[in-house]
Each structure stands twice: as structure tokens, then as C-alpha cells.
Design an enzyme around this catalytic site. Structure first.
Site, PDB file in Angstrom:
ATOM      1  CD  GLU A  36      -0.802   5.407   6.090  1.00  8.68           C
ATOM      2  OE1 GLU A  36      -1.839   5.708   5.473  1.00  8.68           O
ATOM      3  OE2 GLU A  36      -0.384   5.204   7.082  1.00  8.68           O
ATOM      4  CG  HIS A  86      -1.959   1.035   1.128  1.00 14.15           C
ATOM      5  ND1 HIS A  86      -1.607   2.468   1.612  1.00 14.15           N
ATOM      6  CD2 HIS A  86      -3.118   1.157   1.076  1.00 14.15           C
ATOM      7  CE1 HIS A  86      -2.625   3.041   1.515  1.00 14.15           C
ATOM      8  NE2 HIS A  86      -3.576   2.649   1.114  1.00 14.15           N
ATOM      9  CB  CYS A 103      -6.153   8.460  10.815  1.00 12.52           C
ATOM     10  SG  CYS A 103      -6.876   9.940  10.653  1.00 12.52           S
ATOM     11  CB  SER A 162     -11.215   2.537  -0.580  1.00 15.14           C
ATOM     12  OG  SER A 162     -11.123   2.812   0.581  1.00 15.14           O
ATOM     13  CB  SER A 163      -7.268   0.091   3.113  1.00 18.41           C
ATOM     14  OG  SER A 163      -6.173  -0.301   2.348  1.00 18.41           O
ATOM     15  CG  ASN A 164     -11.241   4.587   4.302  1.00 23.30           C
ATOM     16  OD1 ASN A 164     -12.313   4.913   4.598  1.00 23.30           O
ATOM     17  ND2 ASN A 164     -10.567   5.018   3.532  1.00 23.30           N
TER      18      ASN A 164
HETATM   19  S1  SF4 Z   1      -7.324   8.898   6.820  1.00 19.82           S
HETATM   20 FE1  SF4 Z   1      -7.218  10.997   5.935  1.00 19.82          FE
HETATM   21  S2  SF4 Z   1      -6.870  12.381   7.449  1.00 19.82           S
HETATM   22 FE2  SF4 Z   1      -6.468  10.265   8.436  1.00 19.82          FE
HETATM   23  S3  SF4 Z   1      -4.238   9.982   8.088  1.00 19.82           S
HETATM   24 FE3  SF4 Z   1      -5.503   9.094   6.309  1.00 19.82          FE
HETATM   25  S4  SF4 Z   1      -5.392  10.833   4.880  1.00 19.82           S
HETATM   26 FE4  SF4 Z   1      -4.828  11.679   6.620  1.00 19.82          FE
END
Ligand code: SF4
Length: 300
Positions: free
Chosen positions: A130, A128, A205, A233-235
Site C-alpha cells: 500500500e 509495504h 481505515c 499481516s500488519s493489522n
Molecule cells: S483495511 Fe480493508 S477496507 Fe480498509 S482500506 Fe484496507 S483494504 Fe480497504
């Protein structure tokens, strides 16, 4: 039938910021390169592409010179900045401030752990964007453990371990991994030693984790849930699972064309919600389409 759009769904501030930076540059220059998809949502990417955003990858970056490239909210490893410097590329840095702070914490921990021969572990999805940026802070030395906990056997539990998390991971799985690592560490040290041998920092986060309890209530309140999100999208996956656990009549769609007429039979309310990468305009478009489908059904 009532259609409720979840006012708390939609872009997190990191994504909002990256998109507004991109829009600002597009307005000024008409075109802008972006390293990777700016957001895990094809519809929003299409909208920005029409404004002049051009998505490139790291191979493209290596071959580009004297231009301008946007870094998205996920952040990048130091090697990307190095390539840009070498190729005289101006970086428009729209990395999320939360991710930048995490990168710097991980970098500092990595330097500290070198002195104690410790190991840095990051809970997240291998590959990923990030994670690539975070692992880059450790000279690619950090162990990445995913939600299946595979690869844990590579960690040497006789040595100190420090655990962090990718910002968009699931809190419950992070807790389970923490307990698992702790139990393994304990087999190699005394109870007194365990605090110095194992450190765990939940760096998920709040923009993601706070949405879980809210979506639980939202899913329960509506007869069916239409979750709008990008497949990458992971989330999105994480938040959709929360909806499904609390309302079995939850459906994941990416655009209005994925809606199925049969879902709206004999119900009083529909909840429309989405991931941190889902634009509000897309949820509104989906809600409008549901209204049209339902009206057409009544009139047929
Ligand atoms: S979810 Fe959004 S606000 Fe939270 S760290 Fe990732 S990019 Fe930043």
C-alpha cells in the site's frame, strides 16, 4: 467449555471485494494472474490457487504481454498501470475504494506542496504494497516514517509538512508521530504560523481502527484468546497486540496445526478472532479443532 468466534473479525470489505472479483474472473476464465498476494493469509491464497489464481510479481509483469492481471486491495503506483498499458495487459482493478481515495488525496497534496516547497510524510511500513502505491502518487518523493519513527531527521522542519497514514496503522502511534512532528515544526515558526506549516490527516481505515475497542472487550470476556492471522499481516500484528494487552493468555496462530493442547487446561472460555485478512472459514476450522482437542482430552 465455551468457544466463541468473534463475529466482527475476518475480511474487511476491501479484501472481500478483491476476493469476490477474483472468484468471478476465475469462474469465467479458469485462471487469473494476481500482482502480489491477494491477502496476507497463506491458507486463503492456497484456496484461491486451487481455483486457478496465479501470483506474479512486478518483474513478471514487465515480461508479460496481452494478458489479464488483477490488482489487489492494497492498490498500485502509477508505474504499474503504465507497464500494463505498454504491455497491452488488461488490468482487473480490485484496489480498495478507500485506498484509491487516499491515493488521489496524496496525489493532490503532492501537487499543492510543490508550490509551497513542502514535504509530504506518510506514516507506514516502508516497502509495504500500500505504501509503494501511495508513495508512487508523489513521484516517490514522500518520506515514509515507520512506528520506530526512524528517518525523521531527513525532514526539513523549516518547510511545510503534511502528514498522512497508511490505512492499516495504529492510531496511538499515529497520534505520537503527529505530536512529535508538531513539536519540531514549532521550533522553527511562531504559534500563528504552525497551522499553515503543519497539516495532519489521520487516514487510518475505520475497518481497522474500529476493531481495536471491540477486540479489547472480546479479549477481556474470554479466558484465552486464539488469534488467527498471517505472519505478514500488519493489522494482524496490531490487533493481536491489543488482545495480548487485554488478555495475557493470547496466542497467535496461522492455522489449526499451530494449536497447543496445553493452552486449554482449566479454562471455561476460548475466544477465536483474527485480522482483516483472516477468512471466517479458517476461524471456524480452528474453533472446530479446539473442540476436537478438548473432547479428546476429556475422553483420555
Ligand atoms: S483495511 Fe480493508 S477496507 Fe480498509 S482500506 Fe484496507 S483494504 Fe480497504
Amino acid at each position: 467449555m465455551q468457544i466463541n468466534i468473534d463475529s466482527k473479525s475476518g475480511f474487511c470489505f476491501g479484501v472481500l471485494n478483491a476476493i469476490s472479483v477474483a472468484e468471478k474472473y476465475l469462474k469465467k476464465y479458469g485462471t487469473l494472474f494476481c500482482l502480489g498476494d491477494i491477502v496476507h493469509n497463506n491458507k486463503e491464497i492456497e484456496r484461491l490457487r486451487n481455483l486457478g489464481l496465479i501470483v506474479i510479481d512486478h518483474n513478471d509483469l514487465e515480461r508479460m504481454f496481452n494478458t489479464r492481471v488483477l490488482i489487489r486491495a492494497h492498490g498500485e503506483p502509477p508505474s504499474t498501470y503504465e507497464t500494463a498499458r505498454k504491455n497491452k495487459i488488461e488490468i482487473v482493478d480490485a484496489s480498495c475504494p478507500v485506498v484509491l481515495k487516499l491515493q488521489s488525496r496524496i496525489h493532490k497534496s503532492h501537487l499543492e506542496m510543490k508550490e509551497t516547497d513542502g514535504q509530504l510524510v506518510i506514516f507506514g511500513k516502508e516497502g509495504h504494497a500500500e505504501i509503494v502505491g501511495l508513495v508512487g502518487q508523489t513521484n516517490n518523493k514522500a518520506f515514509v516514517i515507520g512506528s520506530d519513527f526512524k528517518g525523521i531527521e531527513k525532514i526539513d522542519f523549516k518547510k511545510p509538512v503534511t502528514l498522512y497514514s497508511q490505512t492499516t496503522q495504529d492510531k496511538e502511534s499515529y497520534r505520537k508521530l503527529t505530536n512529535l512532528l508538531l513539536s519540531k515544526i514549532k521550533t522553527h515558526c511562531t504559534t500563528q504560523q504552525k497551522d499553515s506549516k503543519f497539516k495532519s490527516f489521520n487516514t487510518i481505515c475505520g475497518q481497522v481502527s474500529n476493531r481495536g475497542p471491540h477486540l479489547t472487550e472480546f479479549a477481556k470476556k474470554n479466558d484465552i484468546i486464539i488469534f488467527v492471522g498471517g505472519k505478514k499481516s500488519s493489522n494482524g500484528k496490531y490487533l493481536f497486540n491489543i488482545c495480548r494487552q487485554n488478555n495475557p493468555s493470547s496466542y497467535f496462530i496461522s492455522e489449526k496445526g499451530d494449536l497447543n493442547n496445553d493452552w486449554f487446561k482449566n479454562i471455561n472460555s476460548v475466544g477465536v478472532c483474527g485480522a482483516t485478512s483472516t477468512p471466517m472459514w479458517l476461524m471456524e476450522e480452528v474453533a472446530k479443532e479446539i473442540e476436537t482437542l478438548v473432547k479428546a482430552k476429556i475422553n483420555s
